[in-house]
Write a protein that holds these residues in place. Sequence first.
Motif, PDB file in Angstrom:
ATOM      1  N   UNK A 132       0.871  -1.169   0.000  1.00  0.00           N
ATOM      2  CA  UNK A 132       0.000   0.000   0.000  1.00  0.00           C
ATOM      3  C   UNK A 132       0.909   1.220   0.000  1.00  0.00           C
ATOM      4  N   UNK A 133       0.612   2.183  -0.873  1.00  0.00           N
ATOM      5  CA  UNK A 133       1.413   3.406  -0.975  1.00  0.00           C
ATOM      6  C   UNK A 133       0.485   4.617  -0.951  1.00  0.00           C
ATOM      7  N   UNK A 134       0.972   5.707  -0.399  1.00  0.00           N
ATOM      8  CA  UNK A 134       0.257   6.979  -0.441  1.00  0.00           C
ATOM      9  C   UNK A 134       0.994   7.874  -1.428  1.00  0.00           C
ATOM     10  N   UNK A 135       0.310   8.246  -2.529  1.00  0.00           N
ATOM     11  CA  UNK A 135       0.931   9.054  -3.585  1.00  0.00           C
ATOM     12  C   UNK A 135      -0.058  10.119  -4.041  1.00  0.00           C
ATOM     13  N   UNK A 137      -2.183  12.208  -2.777  1.00  0.00           N
ATOM     14  CA  UNK A 137      -3.559  12.205  -2.289  1.00  0.00           C
ATOM     15  C   UNK A 137      -4.361  10.985  -2.696  1.00  0.00           C
ATOM     16  N   UNK A 138      -3.690   9.916  -3.061  1.00  0.00           N
ATOM     17  CA  UNK A 138      -4.348   8.663  -3.447  1.00  0.00           C
ATOM     18  C   UNK A 138      -3.653   7.503  -2.733  1.00  0.00           C
ATOM     19  N   UNK A 139      -4.440   6.536  -2.334  1.00  0.00           N
ATOM     20  CA  UNK A 139      -3.893   5.289  -1.816  1.00  0.00           C
ATOM     21  C   UNK A 139      -3.771   4.339  -2.988  1.00  0.00           C
ATOM     22  N   UNK A 140      -2.582   3.820  -3.222  1.00  0.00           N
ATOM     23  CA  UNK A 140      -2.361   2.832  -4.280  1.00  0.00           C
ATOM     24  C   UNK A 140      -2.202   1.470  -3.636  1.00  0.00           C
ATOM     25  N   UNK A 141      -2.964   0.519  -4.089  1.00  0.00           N
ATOM     26  CA  UNK A 141      -2.846  -0.847  -3.624  1.00  0.00           C
ATOM     27  C   UNK A 141      -2.202  -1.635  -4.757  1.00  0.00           C
ATOM     28  N   UNK A 142      -0.937  -1.984  -4.568  1.00  0.00           N
ATOM     29  CA  UNK A 142      -0.185  -2.683  -5.608  1.00  0.00           C
ATOM     30  C   UNK A 142      -0.532  -4.158  -5.532  1.00  0.00           C
ATOM     31  N   UNK A 143      -1.036  -4.673  -6.652  1.00  0.00           N
ATOM     32  CA  UNK A 143      -1.394  -6.080  -6.724  1.00  0.00           C
ATOM     33  C   UNK A 143      -0.591  -6.716  -7.854  1.00  0.00           C
ATOM     34  N   UNK A 144      -1.000  -7.860  -8.294  1.00  0.00           N
ATOM     35  CA  UNK A 144      -0.284  -8.571  -9.349  1.00  0.00           C
ATOM     36  C   UNK A 144      -0.395  -7.783 -10.648  1.00  0.00           C
ATOM     37  N   UNK A 145       0.677  -7.196 -11.083  1.00  0.00           N
ATOM     38  CA  UNK A 145       0.868  -6.414 -12.321  1.00  0.00           C
ATOM     39  C   UNK A 145      -0.100  -5.234 -12.525  1.00  0.00           C
ATOM     40  N   UNK A 146      -0.795  -4.796 -11.496  1.00  0.00           N
ATOM     41  CA  UNK A 146      -1.614  -3.594 -11.625  1.00  0.00           C
ATOM     42  C   UNK A 146      -1.787  -2.949 -10.261  1.00  0.00           C
ATOM     43  N   UNK A 147      -2.357  -1.759 -10.266  1.00  0.00           N
ATOM     44  CA  UNK A 147      -2.583  -1.040  -9.012  1.00  0.00           C
ATOM     45  C   UNK A 147      -4.030  -0.574  -8.950  1.00  0.00           C
ATOM     46  N   UNK A 148      -4.592  -0.636  -7.755  1.00  0.00           N
ATOM     47  CA  UNK A 148      -5.920  -0.076  -7.513  1.00  0.00           C
ATOM     48  C   UNK A 148      -5.722   1.313  -6.923  1.00  0.00           C
ATOM     49  N   UNK A 149      -6.532   2.262  -7.356  1.00  0.00           N
ATOM     50  CA  UNK A 149      -6.401   3.650  -6.924  1.00  0.00           C
ATOM     51  C   UNK A 149      -7.619   4.019  -6.078  1.00  0.00           C
ATOM     52  N   UNK A 150      -7.354   4.466  -4.837  1.00  0.00           N
ATOM     53  CA  UNK A 150      -8.429   4.931  -3.959  1.00  0.00           C
ATOM     54  C   UNK A 150      -8.094   6.368  -3.559  1.00  0.00           C
ATOM     55  N   UNK A 174       2.712 -10.615   5.979  1.00  0.00           N
ATOM     56  CA  UNK A 174       3.802  -9.902   6.664  1.00  0.00           C
ATOM     57  C   UNK A 174       4.777  -9.193   5.710  1.00  0.00           C
ATOM     58  N   UNK A 175       5.110  -9.814   4.588  1.00  0.00           N
ATOM     59  CA  UNK A 175       6.043  -9.165   3.647  1.00  0.00           C
ATOM     60  C   UNK A 175       5.409  -7.931   3.014  1.00  0.00           C
ATOM     61  N   UNK A 176       4.135  -8.009   2.686  1.00  0.00           N
ATOM     62  CA  UNK A 176       3.441  -6.852   2.106  1.00  0.00           C
ATOM     63  C   UNK A 176       3.327  -5.740   3.145  1.00  0.00           C
ATOM     64  N   UNK A 177       3.078  -6.113   4.364  1.00  0.00           N
ATOM     65  CA  UNK A 177       2.976  -5.116   5.432  1.00  0.00           C
ATOM     66  C   UNK A 177       4.328  -4.447   5.678  1.00  0.00           C
ATOM     67  N   UNK A 178       5.398  -5.218   5.576  1.00  0.00           N
ATOM     68  CA  UNK A 178       6.740  -4.651   5.734  1.00  0.00           C
ATOM     69  C   UNK A 178       7.040  -3.648   4.616  1.00  0.00           C
ATOM     70  N   UNK A 179       6.583  -3.933   3.389  1.00  0.00           N
ATOM     71  CA  UNK A 179       6.781  -3.001   2.279  1.00  0.00           C
ATOM     72  C   UNK A 179       5.939  -1.733   2.456  1.00  0.00           C
ATOM     73  N   UNK A 180       4.889  -1.823   3.247  1.00  0.00           N
ATOM     74  CA  UNK A 180       3.928  -0.726   3.406  1.00  0.00           C
ATOM     75  C   UNK A 180       4.184   0.111   4.654  1.00  0.00           C
ATOM     76  N   UNK A 181       5.394   0.131   5.161  1.00  0.00           N
ATOM     77  CA  UNK A 181       5.695   0.845   6.412  1.00  0.00           C
ATOM     78  C   UNK A 181       5.369   2.334   6.337  1.00  0.00           C
ATOM     79  N   UNK A 182       5.683   2.989   5.217  1.00  0.00           N
ATOM     80  CA  UNK A 182       5.375   4.427   5.096  1.00  0.00           C
ATOM     81  C   UNK A 182       3.868   4.654   5.150  1.00  0.00           C
ATOM     82  N   UNK A 183       3.127   3.810   4.466  1.00  0.00           N
ATOM     83  CA  UNK A 183       1.668   3.929   4.492  1.00  0.00           C
ATOM     84  C   UNK A 183       1.140   3.664   5.900  1.00  0.00           C
TER      85      UNK A 183
END
Length: 194
Positions: A132-135, A137-150, A174-183
């Motif tokens: 999960x990334x914050x970019x 003013x949007x939350x990006x949820x990175x999934x398999x080869x695409x991203x969801x934009x909220x 746990x690995x995805x959560x570790x990648x999402x520390x900034x979020x």
Amino acid sequence: MTDAATTVTTTVGAFESPRFLKTIRRRIMGRWRILVVAVAPLVVAVLIAISIVVVMETPPDYRLAVWPICAVLSLGSGAAIIRFVTRRMQREWLSRGVPAEIANTYSVLPEGLQVESQVATTLIRWPFINEIMLVDGHWLLISVVFALVIPRACFRSEGEEQAFLAALLGHLEPTARARSKKAERAISQLSEES
């Protein structure tokens, strides 16, 4: 049925995701992105410069000046071609009836994130949400080869935003959560502010 804290509805432009491709590539590819961004156009520029210099019958000083000009022209023309093709594709999709905006409802379910729209209903299982990334003013949820934009603007309050995203984070691997520390830090700041 899901409760309000785990469901959010938003309207997203049908062509919104490409806007975030640069950010996603930077995050996923890291330093290797320079190969795509710099080296490929540089190779094209060098090949153009070599072919021009070989056929030119001018003094060496003029031939040396051609190289930077060719480099700038090849980079600029590459960007112009990409922009032209992207706009043309968007016009073609719109002419085929693809709506410019699509309303999506995101629901946090035990088995995964459900995305429901007038187009389709999709369930993305938790192991396949990588980050999960914050970019912008949007939350990006990175999934398999695409991203969801909220968009953050779709939440009625910071409390609602925090509750939804905390529920989402709670299901990540746990690995995805570790990648999402900034979020995760941004989400915890929401709970402190509300």
